[in-house]
Scaffold this motif. Structure first.
Motif, PDB file in Angstrom:
ATOM      1  N   THR A  50       1.339 -30.137 128.842  1.00  0.00           N
ATOM      2  CA  THR A  50       1.285 -29.789 127.415  1.00  0.00           C
ATOM      3  C   THR A  50       0.404 -30.774 126.650  1.00  0.00           C
TER       4      THR A  50
ATOM      5  N   GLN B 263      -3.263 -30.082 127.456  1.00  0.00           N
ATOM      6  CA  GLN B 263      -3.771 -28.910 126.725  1.00  0.00           C
ATOM      7  C   GLN B 263      -4.164 -29.297 125.306  1.00  0.00           C
ATOM      8  N   ALA B 264      -3.301 -30.098 124.668  1.00  0.00           N
ATOM      9  CA  ALA B 264      -3.575 -30.530 123.291  1.00  0.00           C
ATOM     10  C   ALA B 264      -4.825 -31.409 123.242  1.00  0.00           C
ATOM     11  N   ARG B 265      -4.972 -32.283 124.256  1.00  0.00           N
ATOM     12  CA  ARG B 265      -6.130 -33.187 124.265  1.00  0.00           C
ATOM     13  C   ARG B 265      -7.432 -32.414 124.497  1.00  0.00           C
ATOM     14  N   VAL B 266      -7.387 -31.393 125.372  1.00  0.00           N
ATOM     15  CA  VAL B 266      -8.582 -30.572 125.598  1.00  0.00           C
ATOM     16  C   VAL B 266      -8.915 -29.782 124.322  1.00  0.00           C
ATOM     17  N   ALA B 267      -7.859 -29.250 123.672  1.00  0.00           N
ATOM     18  CA  ALA B 267      -8.076 -28.514 122.415  1.00  0.00           C
ATOM     19  C   ALA B 267      -8.700 -29.424 121.356  1.00  0.00           C
ATOM     20  N   ALA B 268      -8.370 -30.722 121.425  1.00  0.00           N
ATOM     21  CA  ALA B 268      -8.911 -31.685 120.468  1.00  0.00           C
ATOM     22  C   ALA B 268     -10.284 -32.208 120.881  1.00  0.00           C
ATOM     23  N   GLY B 269     -10.824 -31.666 122.005  1.00  0.00           N
ATOM     24  CA  GLY B 269     -12.197 -32.005 122.356  1.00  0.00           C
ATOM     25  C   GLY B 269     -12.375 -32.900 123.566  1.00  0.00           C
TER      26      GLY B 269
END
Lengths: 243, 243
Positions: free
Chosen positions: A91, A94-100
């Motif tokens: 989880t 996923q958040a870190r990838v979404a943040a770039g």
């Protein structure tokens, strides 16, 4: 090692088992007697021990070549309970990838963490399966791509019983260091347009393998689009090295 | 097309011929009747139409698969007279490399020059051989590595009869532009430690091929060290696409 009921289809005997907390499946030729080559197959991320790509190789390996094949669920996959620690990391990632952030280094760190559990687990699986009369201590092979490569490279590096391996769809970030300790023949699959593993990372992992005999097979297409003709090529690779 | 005497060994009939000023060899199954797949093989630099790597493929293609195989000498090679122009360029290139210039761009320019002659020559060879009753107008394949790749890429790009090709040991400098016009299935051989073709150049040539189906096979070793197991793999590639 506790076995469930066996079923047989087209000369292939399929037997579910549990070894401690590890659920697995063993495929052997029907009415097999005596020692034979054994292939351990590692499944991909989010998949399980009876994923279609596992079955597509296991059946011909057993039916056409007389090999034994074993696959087990990776922690947090298939019939195993969800793992809170892994779920939390997934989880967060996923958040870190979404943040770039880049996916590859995060995936690499995660696979290295899981490998610390799966390497010893898979070694106990080999121990147990090779004690069976109809498998025995013949030559051992390993097959695993994607997550099965990230976990497979440290496994093959650590396990001297493995004499040939098919790996791929993985990068040097995840497995570059243990790859330098692999010396057995390797077939390495790379997807030229892999959206998950940067091409340079895949080429660098192939480069890092210390094996004198290693062959890279690169095909156009995305991560999940390995062409069907590689199946026959993989069967021939195992037959040549272990048959 | 004038034929010399035919000889037969192990079911393979070998017949030397000349077509205009081009000396060639045709291999067909002994007592062959009717149409069959035809492979045109292009030899390497400094080699000739009956080099060992040509024979190693031609014999099983004919004996095991029933194909016809044809190979001709490239200008300045084998049974052809030396070419003063080519010799002068080769001598100049040696001097330029000795003086510190890179080999790859010089080789590329030279191969492009030779291809202007070999592409039409090989097309007339196909015309003539396909008119023979025991060859006919079946599917055509091309095999060539090193010089046979530099000359083969423009040939395959220009010749719509070719339906599958094995290429390799060549770089994008020599053949990148025509590679973008190739759309048939390609098997591409790359030597990971090639001392003549920089790795990036080989990967770039594979990348430049417009074929939807193309597979790169990379193995450790130098330019001349393609491993023996690629031979069987090449036979299966041609059998799959042309057989």
């Amino acid at each position: 090692m506790r076995f469930g009921t066996a079923t047989s289809v087209d000369g292939v005997r399929e037997q579910h088992f549990t070894l401690g907390e590890i659920p697995g499946v063993l495929w052997t030729p029907e009415a097999a007697v005596g020692t034979r080559p054994l292939i351990l197959m590692g499944h991909g991320g989010g998949r399980h021990k009876k994923a279609p790509e596992i079955l597509a190789l296991a059946y011909p390996l057993v039916a056409a070549y007389g090999f034994a094949v074993v696959a087990v669920d990776v922690p947090g996959h298939g019939d195993r309970p969800t793992d809170e620690n892994y779920d939390r990391i997934a989880t967060e990632n996923q958040a870190r990838v979404a943040a770039g952030e880049e996916l590859a280094p995060l995936m690499a760190a995660f696979q290295a963490l899981v490998a610390r559990r799966t390497v010893p687990e898979w070694q106990t699986v080999l121990d147990a399966v090779q004690r069976l009369d109809h498998v025995g201590t013949g030559p051992v092979g390993y097959w695993g791509v994607s997550l099965g490569c990230g976990l497979g490279v440290p496994f093959v590096a650590a396990e001297s019983r493995v004499r040939a391996a098919v790996l791929g769809l993985g990068g040097a970030l995840a497995a570059g260091e243990p790859a330098g300790r692999i010396t057995v023949p390797v077939r390495f699959l790379l997807q030229w347009d892999d959206e998950r593993v940067p091409r340079d990372q895949g080429l660098a992992l192939f480069d890092a393998l210390a094996s004198a005999e290693k062959t890279l097979h690169a095909n156009p297409g995305k991560h999940g689009e390995v062409p069907a003709h590689e199946l026959g090529s993989t069967l021939q690779f195992f037959a040549r090295h272990l048959g």
